[in-house]
Scaffold this active site. Sequence first.
Site, PDB file in Angstrom:
ATOM      1  N   PRO A 166       0.835  -1.211   0.000  1.00  0.00           N
ATOM      2  CA  PRO A 166       0.000   0.000   0.000  1.00  0.00           C
ATOM      3  C   PRO A 166       0.867   1.258   0.000  1.00  0.00           C
ATOM      4  CG  PRO A 166      -0.744  -1.565   1.674  1.00  0.00           C
ATOM      5  CD  PRO A 166       0.540  -2.092   1.136  1.00  0.00           C
ATOM      6  N   ASP A 167       0.276   2.329  -0.472  1.00  0.00           N
ATOM      7  CA  ASP A 167       0.943   3.637  -0.519  1.00  0.00           C
ATOM      8  C   ASP A 167       2.190   3.629  -1.404  1.00  0.00           C
ATOM      9  OD1 ASP A 167      -0.971   4.582   1.289  1.00  0.00           O
ATOM     10  OD2 ASP A 167       0.207   3.813   2.983  1.00  0.00           O
ATOM     11  N   ARG A 168       2.242   2.675  -2.321  1.00  0.00           N
ATOM     12  CA  ARG A 168       3.404   2.570  -3.238  1.00  0.00           C
ATOM     13  C   ARG A 168       4.712   2.367  -2.481  1.00  0.00           C
ATOM     14  NH1 ARG A 168      -0.229   1.532  -6.867  1.00  0.00           N
ATOM     15  NH2 ARG A 168      -1.078   3.280  -8.047  1.00  0.00           N
ATOM     16  N   MET A 169       4.586   1.781  -1.277  1.00  0.00           N
ATOM     17  CA  MET A 169       5.785   1.511  -0.468  1.00  0.00           C
ATOM     18  C   MET A 169       6.254   0.081  -0.768  1.00  0.00           C
ATOM     19  SD  MET A 169       6.668   4.051   1.529  1.00  0.00           S
ATOM     20  CE  MET A 169       7.372   3.319   3.008  1.00  0.00           C
TER      21      MET A 169
END
Length: 194
Positions: A166-169
């Site tokens: 998630p969150d491009r992490m």
Amino acid sequence: MEQFHIWFSQVHGSGLAEPNAMILSTVEPSGAPRGRTVLMKGYDSSGLRFFTNYRSRKGRALDVEPRVSVVFPWHQMARQVMIMGGVERLDDEENDRYFRSRPRGSQIGAWVSEQQSSPVRGRAELDERYERLSRAWPEDVEVPRPAYWGGYRVHPVEMEFWRGSPDRMHDRFRYVLVGGEPADGTWEVERLSP
Ligand SMILES: Cc1cc2nc3c(=O)[nH]c(=O)nc-3n(C[C@H](O)[C@H](O)[C@H](O)COP(=O)(O)O)c2cc1C
Ligand SMILES: Cc1ncc(COP(=O)(O)O)c(C=O)c1O
């Protein structure tokens, strides 16, 4: 390839369609990149194999620049594997063995598509060739492998394992071969910024 084996086994076990489909990019003689999908047909500690027509556009590109980039786009699993490395043609024995395992129709298809990647007048031309060749090799006669049809082994020198978060992490791990052969060489592993 051990890490690849772990991931491939998981993806294979997940029921994902065509988990062995990979995007193979080559370098054209002009220097332009060119990608297309092919099916991986096995892997071991030294690399992975795919089969095609040696006279195809990719085959001709590999004659000049025998290096590739491969991407396994396992979107539903939020994973991606990228593999970079050199290729070499498989030997006749390995090519014959794989060709014999293919369905008869695909074997005939390889003869029909002798000039893979070249323009044809129309579908009818291909269908006529297929019919003619099917009659030429009766059911009880083994279809020989065309000399121009065979496989390559990709020898990885760099691999990247990507896992979406998630969150491009995302998690990204890059393996680089720093000495020796892929099977028994030394691999350096680094985490990359997403
Ligand atoms: C899912 C999928 C799997 C494919 N597998 C192969 C393959 O294993 N070998 C092959 O020669 N072409 C395969 N193709 C066709 C190639 O994508 C491509 O059209 C063909 O090899 C000609 O490429 P080229 O003109 O760049 O040489 C596949 C296509 C798809 C969509
Ligand atoms: C033209 C062509 N050659 C080879 C293959 C490799 O797969 P198979 O040996 O299962 O036909 C494919 C798969 O889609 C293909 O389209």
